[in-house]
Motif scaffolding. Structure first.
Motif, mmCIF file in Angstrom:
data_model
loop_
_atom_site.group_PDB
_atom_site.id
_atom_site.type_symbol
_atom_site.label_atom_id
_atom_site.label_comp_id
_atom_site.label_asym_id
_atom_site.label_seq_id
_atom_site.Cartn_x
_atom_site.Cartn_y
_atom_site.Cartn_z
ATOM 1 N N ILE A 17 41.318 49.973 41.629
ATOM 2 C CA ILE A 17 42.400 48.998 41.783
ATOM 3 C C ILE A 17 42.053 47.662 41.142
ATOM 4 C CG2 ILE A 17 43.750 47.694 43.472
ATOM 5 C CD1 ILE A 17 43.362 50.140 45.334
ATOM 6 N N TYR A 18 40.815 47.209 41.306
ATOM 7 C CA TYR A 18 40.455 45.885 40.816
ATOM 8 C C TYR A 18 38.968 45.803 40.494
ATOM 9 C CZ TYR A 18 39.830 40.844 40.630
ATOM 10 O OH TYR A 18 39.536 39.573 40.219
ATOM 11 N N MET A 19 38.662 45.221 39.336
ATOM 12 C CA MET A 19 37.280 44.957 38.938
ATOM 13 C C MET A 19 37.241 43.621 38.213
ATOM 14 S SD MET A 19 36.256 48.599 37.220
ATOM 15 C CE MET A 19 34.507 48.296 37.123
ATOM 16 N N GLU A 20 36.137 42.929 38.345
ATOM 17 C CA GLU A 20 35.911 41.737 37.541
ATOM 18 C C GLU A 20 34.428 41.632 37.254
ATOM 19 O OE1 GLU A 20 35.557 37.760 40.062
ATOM 20 O OE2 GLU A 20 37.522 38.703 40.305
ATOM 21 N N SER A 21 34.103 40.938 36.171
ATOM 22 C CA SER A 21 32.704 40.822 35.789
ATOM 23 C C SER A 21 32.500 39.564 34.953
ATOM 24 C CB SER A 21 32.288 42.062 34.993
ATOM 25 O OG SER A 21 30.905 42.061 34.773
ATOM 26 N N ARG A 22 31.248 39.162 34.848
ATOM 27 C CA ARG A 22 30.860 37.970 34.090
ATOM 28 C C ARG A 22 29.632 38.328 33.269
ATOM 29 N NH1 ARG A 22 27.123 33.974 34.739
ATOM 30 N NH2 ARG A 22 27.729 31.872 34.181
#
Length: 105
Positions: A61-66
């Motif tokens: 559903i949701y992923m984020e990364s840096r």
């Protein structure tokens, strides 16, 4: 002190050198359609949901990364994104919700 490295090519980045931070978010799009007529497909989907871990379901559903990038990897990523954008325009593809927020340069 650990040396900072590019998150894509692992090249060491010298203190004070030019570097970039790439932050991305990837999330599910929902078109409002659920096929309740196909019971087999619904059953397979429900079994997959039950077998998945909460973390796996969340990643669907949701992923984020840096990531920290060197200048060369920044250019490579921008070139890749630009070619994907040109490809979809040339093919006449107009998928998505029309809210494309493309600001590459």
């Amino acid at each position: 002190m650990d040396r900072v490295r590019c998150g894509f090519c692992a090249r060491p980045l010298e203190p004070g050198s030019l570097r970039y931070i790439l932050m991305w978010k990837l999330f599910a799009d929902y078109d409002g359609i659920i096929d309740l007529e196909d019971e087999t497909k619904l059953e397979i989907t429900m079994k997959a949901v039950e077998a998945a871990s909460p973390a796996d379901l969340e990643d669907q559903i949701y992923m984020e990364s840096r990531h920290i990038l060197c200048p060369a990897c920044r250019e490579e990523i921008l070139d890749t994104l630009a070619s994907l954008e040109h490809q979809s325009v040339e093919e006449g593809s107009d998928e998505g919700n029309g809210d494309g927020e493309r600001q590459l340069h």
